[in-house]
Write a protein that holds these residues in place. Structure first.
Motif, PDB file in Angstrom:
ATOM      1  N   SER A 191      -7.751  -6.841  -2.030  1.00 43.55           N
ATOM      2  CA  SER A 191      -8.482  -8.079  -2.344  1.00 43.55           C
ATOM      3  C   SER A 191      -8.281  -8.407  -3.824  1.00 43.55           C
ATOM      4  O   SER A 191      -7.903  -7.551  -4.624  1.00 43.55           O
ATOM      5  N   VAL A 206     -10.257  -6.087  -6.160  1.00 50.32           N
ATOM      6  CA  VAL A 206      -9.719  -4.726  -6.213  1.00 50.32           C
ATOM      7  C   VAL A 206      -8.449  -4.700  -7.057  1.00 50.32           C
ATOM      8  O   VAL A 206      -8.275  -3.844  -7.937  1.00 50.32           O
ATOM      9  N   LYS A 224       0.843  -1.214   0.000  1.00 51.06           N
ATOM     10  CA  LYS A 224       0.000   0.000   0.000  1.00 51.06           C
ATOM     11  C   LYS A 224       0.866   1.246   0.000  1.00 51.06           C
ATOM     12  O   LYS A 224       0.574   2.232  -0.690  1.00 51.06           O
ATOM     13  N   LEU A 240       0.993   4.062  -2.904  1.00 47.32           N
ATOM     14  CA  LEU A 240       0.705   5.457  -2.580  1.00 47.32           C
ATOM     15  C   LEU A 240       1.812   6.367  -3.116  1.00 47.32           C
ATOM     16  O   LEU A 240       1.545   7.445  -3.662  1.00 47.32           O
ATOM     17  N   GLU A 296      -3.896   5.179  -4.304  1.00 48.88           N
ATOM     18  CA  GLU A 296      -4.328   4.938  -2.926  1.00 48.88           C
ATOM     19  C   GLU A 296      -5.423   3.862  -2.923  1.00 48.88           C
ATOM     20  O   GLU A 296      -6.406   3.971  -3.657  1.00 48.88           O
ATOM     21  N   VAL A 297      -5.210   2.810  -2.138  1.00 53.93           N
ATOM     22  CA  VAL A 297      -6.201   1.721  -2.064  1.00 53.93           C
ATOM     23  C   VAL A 297      -6.486   1.377  -0.599  1.00 53.93           C
ATOM     24  O   VAL A 297      -5.606   1.462   0.253  1.00 53.93           O
ATOM     25  N   GLU A 298      -7.745   1.040  -0.323  1.00 56.04           N
ATOM     26  CA  GLU A 298      -8.111   0.597   1.025  1.00 56.04           C
ATOM     27  C   GLU A 298      -7.901  -0.897   1.190  1.00 56.04           C
ATOM     28  O   GLU A 298      -7.640  -1.393   2.275  1.00 56.04           O
ATOM     29  N   SER A 299      -8.054  -1.639   0.080  1.00 60.58           N
ATOM     30  CA  SER A 299      -7.989  -3.098   0.146  1.00 60.58           C
ATOM     31  C   SER A 299      -7.103  -3.613  -0.982  1.00 60.58           C
ATOM     32  O   SER A 299      -6.974  -2.978  -2.036  1.00 60.58           O
TER      33      SER A 299
END
Length: 645
Positions: free
Chosen positions: A260, A263, A246, A250, A255-258
């Protein structure tokens, strides 16, 4: 007829949970430590085999006498253990499984869970897990325990006495469960299916051990190379770390939250350059399908056959089989055209050639998982499955005539559905037509009350359907299928009325009634679906609906809400299961040896000169007496290794 209740405590150096009872008992370290038993309602007796006591002669005779009913909770374990220990192949005929009987009532799958839900006086002893850990599995050698690798009865005499009490208690609990649910016996037809299930599990299926070993080695090498490539690309110490990845993304403007799979897959399609490369490497590193090869290697018995893959009545609501140990019901599909070349190169260990001829080796290894299941020498697989079985059943139950006509003739339900929905002649809907795509996604998503959300979850947007079209598709499908839509709400009203008024209801061939605090839905086959302690509550739609107690998505016992379309889904899936079970019995009676079954598909191991695909499909297409007028069809192929055609 006499009834003998049995419970065993055993030891093996093989992990029972990970490897299954067949590999567990095949170990030369396997032994039976304790056996608790009782005839009829007699006092439970205990045989301390680990301390030198012998099996009573009457028990050895009873175990082999098919006229004496042997019962246990998860009886497959006791039967398999006794077969191995006594070196006597024990037929499943004459065995009755209390766990199956409880599952048919919608009760939990564990002995402790059933006893708790039934509010029994006798409950499973809580000390059991610690005692099993102490006596039944190898221990770690330490200075304190004298470097022993196993705990025996004389090491902790007090614990051993408690362990004997625990074994006795399990029989008492099982006997009390059996008494409490005695008025809901396993019907003869279900017992016949159970016996066949046990025979299939006993037979097992051969795996290509060389292919499995090379796949594991190839994956390890590929993962190491991919990991190093990701390190070089990112400069990260551990590109497998979510936090480090992550941070790197960035720094590169993403920018990623997951992270998975979905995603990362979607993001990779939208990215380019180093970010795209990194995301694709991440997908390769995160690929877990190789674990099925590891499971095959673990579960295989000394003869290279894997056994015990199927749990009878494992799906709580429908009674369908569930899969265990290797999870054959979610094997990756195969799309690679030259599977034989890929298999041959992999077995030879020609990993460089694999990389040369095939673009994505991790994906290829996933596609080859099915092919690790093979017939024994001088045999081939016959693979046959029902065509659109759930769509046929719901049309038959609802009396949706145009659909029945489709299945009785050309069978092109996607094209016919699109024709019905959009009022376009079926001849104009070709295989690549957008209308066929819409007909297909509607058929897959909307049969059990699904709406726009169901279409989205089924991948409608990825298939090219516009978001603004989703609700239109739902409406068009329901207008085209008025009898199916009516069936949902007829079942809904009948179930609510049965719970509220305690009056039996009948909708077509479905009978619904409340009895002894259980809502029963009797299928056309005569089998009953059970919903424990139902009550009427206001549901998420703001109207009256049914809730009941059962095993929820979290695998915990809880209160679950349901309504007409969901009940129809249970009914249809249950009827499909009954058709599969009936056809498997008929196929077995024709002397075909079933080694696996996946959803609505049967896999047979047949001698080269015996039987035919057409013969198997013809047997499967025979509707049982309770399904008069249901147009059945089976298709398939013959092969030298398991695959999707």
């Amino acid at each position: 007829m006499s009834v003998l209740s049995i419970d065993l405590e055993t030891f093996s150096d093989i992990d029972l949970i990970k490897c299954g009872v067949y590999a567990y008992t095949a170990s030369d370290k396997f032994e039976i430590l304790l056996m608790a038993y009782a005839f009829e309602s007699d006092k439970v007796q205990i045989v301390d085999i680990a301390s030198g006591e012998k099996f009573p002669d009457e028990i050895i005779v009873a175990i082999q006498d098919e006229t004496i009913t042997k019962t246990a909770y998860n009886a497959q374990f006791e039967r398999t253990c006794l077969s191995s220990f006594l070196k006597i192949p024990l037929s499943p005929v004459g065995w009755s499984c209390t766990a199956v009987q409880a599952a048919m009532l919608g009760l939990p799958l564990s002995l402790a869970g059933v006893a708790q839900v039934l509010g029994q006086e006798q409950q499973k002893m809580r000390e059991g897990k610690d005692l099993i850990r102490y006596f039944c599995i190898p221990c770690k050698p330490t200075f304190i325990n004298g470097n022993r690798t196993r705990n025996l009865s004389h090491h902790e005499p007090e614990k051993w006495r408690t362990f004997k009490d625990y074994c006795i208690r399990d029989v008492e609990v099982e006997m009390e469960i059996r008494r409490k649910i005695a008025k809901y016996p396993i019907i003869p037809k279900e017992q016949e299916y159970y016996i066949l299930d046990q025979q299939i599990n006993d037979r097992g299926v051969l795996i290509d051990r060389k292919l499995v070993g090379q796949a594991i080695a190839c994956d390890k090498l590929n993962k190491e190379e991919t990991f190093e490539q990701a390190q070089r690309l990112t400069g990260l110490n551990n590109p497998n770390s979510v936090a480090q990845l992550k941070g790197w993304l960035l720094e590169n403007g993403v920018e990623v939250e997951s992270l998975s799979k979905k995603v990362v897959t979607d993001l990779a399609k939208e990215s380019d350059g180093e970010v795209e490369q990194l995301l694709n490497l991440r997908l390769q590193l995160a690929k877990t399908s190789i674990k099925k090869y590891e499971a095959m290697d673990r579960v295989a018995c000394p003869d290279d056959r894997v056994r015990g893959l199927f749990r009878f009545h494992g799906a709580n609501r429908s009674g369908r089989w569930s899969s265990q140990l290797i999870q054959v019901q979610n094997l990756p599909q195969n799309h690679e055209r030259d599977l034989t070349l890929a298999r041959d190169l992999l077995k030879q260990g020609s990993f460089d050639e694999l990389e040369l001829f095939f673009e994505n080796v991790p994906n290829l290894l996933s596609e080859l998982i099915r092919t690790a299941f093979i017939p024994k020498p001088n045999h081939r697989f016959i693979v046959a499955d029902f065509s659109a079985i759930e769509a046929r059943i719901i049309a038959w139950l609802a009396g949706e005539k145009w659909r029945m006509d489709v299945f009785a003739t050309h069978g092109k339900i996607y094209e016919a559905s699109a024709s019905q929905m959009f009022k376009v002649p079926i001849e104009e809907i070709t295989k690549g037509s957008p209308l066929r795509q819409k007909g297909k996604i509607a058929e897959l998503a909307l049969g059990f009350g699904g709406g726009a959300g169901a279409l989205t979850a089924m991948g409608a947007l990825e298939m090219g359907v516009e978001a603004s079209e989703l609700q239109q598709l739902v409406t068009a499908w329901r207008i085209a299928n008025p009898n199916i839509t009516k069936l949902w709400w007829d079942i809904d009203k009948a179930a609510i009325k049965a719970v509220k008024d305690k009056m039996p209801q009948t909708i077509g061939g479905i009978h619904i009634e409340m009895r002894s605090g259980i809502l029963f839905i009797t299928l056309p086959s005569g089998r009953k679906l059970s919903y424990i302690k139902p009550r009427i509550e206001i549901n998420k739609f703001g109207r009256e609906g049914i809730t009941y107690e059962g095993i929820g998505t979290s695998k915990q016992w809880c209160r679950i809400d349901t309504y007409g379309p969901k009940l129809v889904e249970n009914i249809v899936q249950a009827a499909a299961r009954d058709l599969l079970a009936e056809s498997m019995v008929n196929v077995a009676k024709a002397r075909y040896k079933i080694v696996m079954h996946v959803h609505d598909e049967i896999i047979i191991e047949a001698p080269m000169e015996f039987g035919s695909l057409n013969g198997v499909c013809d047997i499967m297409a025979i509707a049982p007496n309770w399904a008069k007028g249901l147009p059945l069809r089976a298709d398939g192929f013959e092969c030298d290794y398991y695959r999707k055609d």
